[in-house]
Scaffold this motif. Structure first.
Motif, PDB file in Angstrom:
ATOM      1  N   LEU A  51     -51.307  10.262  -3.783  1.00 30.72           N
ATOM      2  CA  LEU A  51     -50.440  10.871  -3.056  1.00 30.72           C
ATOM      3  C   LEU A  51     -51.340  11.692  -1.890  1.00 30.72           C
ATOM      4  O   LEU A  51     -52.468  12.022  -2.209  1.00 30.72           O
ATOM      5  CB  LEU A  51     -49.774  12.256  -3.796  1.00 30.72           C
ATOM      6  N   LYS A  52     -50.843  11.427  -0.716  1.00 33.69           N
ATOM      7  CA  LYS A  52     -51.688  12.184   0.555  1.00 33.69           C
ATOM      8  C   LYS A  52     -50.789  12.567   1.189  1.00 33.69           C
ATOM      9  O   LYS A  52     -49.495  12.194   1.507  1.00 33.69           O
ATOM     10  CB  LYS A  52     -52.629  11.362   1.026  1.00 33.69           C
ATOM     11  N   VAL A  53     -50.989  13.452   2.257  1.00 32.51           N
ATOM     12  CA  VAL A  53     -50.313  14.116   3.356  1.00 32.51           C
ATOM     13  C   VAL A  53     -50.559  13.139   4.675  1.00 32.51           C
ATOM     14  O   VAL A  53     -51.948  13.137   4.861  1.00 32.51           O
ATOM     15  CB  VAL A  53     -50.566  15.512   3.712  1.00 32.51           C
ATOM     16  N   ARG A  54     -49.725  12.588   5.238  1.00 33.97           N
ATOM     17  CA  ARG A  54     -50.101  11.968   6.467  1.00 33.97           C
ATOM     18  C   ARG A  54     -49.292  12.364   7.735  1.00 33.97           C
ATOM     19  O   ARG A  54     -48.168  12.837   7.464  1.00 33.97           O
ATOM     20  CB  ARG A  54     -50.068  10.423   6.508  1.00 33.97           C
ATOM     21  N   ALA A  55     -49.852  12.480   8.950  1.00 29.63           N
ATOM     22  CA  ALA A  55     -49.142  13.016  10.051  1.00 29.63           C
ATOM     23  C   ALA A  55     -48.337  12.041  10.718  1.00 29.63           C
ATOM     24  O   ALA A  55     -48.486  10.643  10.401  1.00 29.63           O
ATOM     25  CB  ALA A  55     -50.358  13.025  11.219  1.00 29.63           C
TER      26      ALA A  55
END
Length: 90
Positions: A51-55
């Protein structure tokens, strides 16, 4: 699978109550996973993925003749592990 079903299965596997299992699940997300993502960290879930936050970029479009703009933002993405893909032949 709903949250209720997940809590019931977790309680069964841990030989605990549904209230305790729901508390564990809430703690996992509210105290560990969500703060890590907010801090910009990747969260690796073995056998499942990352899981990761991306722009996201600003988007423009037209709906029924009306122009609109969706502002740039952030979203959580899941990169599925190869093990998970093999299990389900994705």
């Amino acid at each position: 699978m709903t949250k209720k079903e997940l809590v019931a299965k977790l309680a069964e596997k841990l030989d605990s109550t549904k209230v305790e299992a729901e508390g564990i699940l809430e703690l996992l997300f509210s105290e560990i996973i969500i703060p890590a993502l907010k801090a910009g960290d990747e969260v690796v879930l073995p056998e499942l993925g990352k899981l990761k936050v991306r722009a996201t970029k600003e988007r423009k479009g037209v709906t029924n003749g009306k122009a609109w703009t969706k502002p740039a933002g952030k979203k959580v993405s899941l990169k599925v592990s190869s093990t998970f893909e093999i299990w389900f032949e994705l």
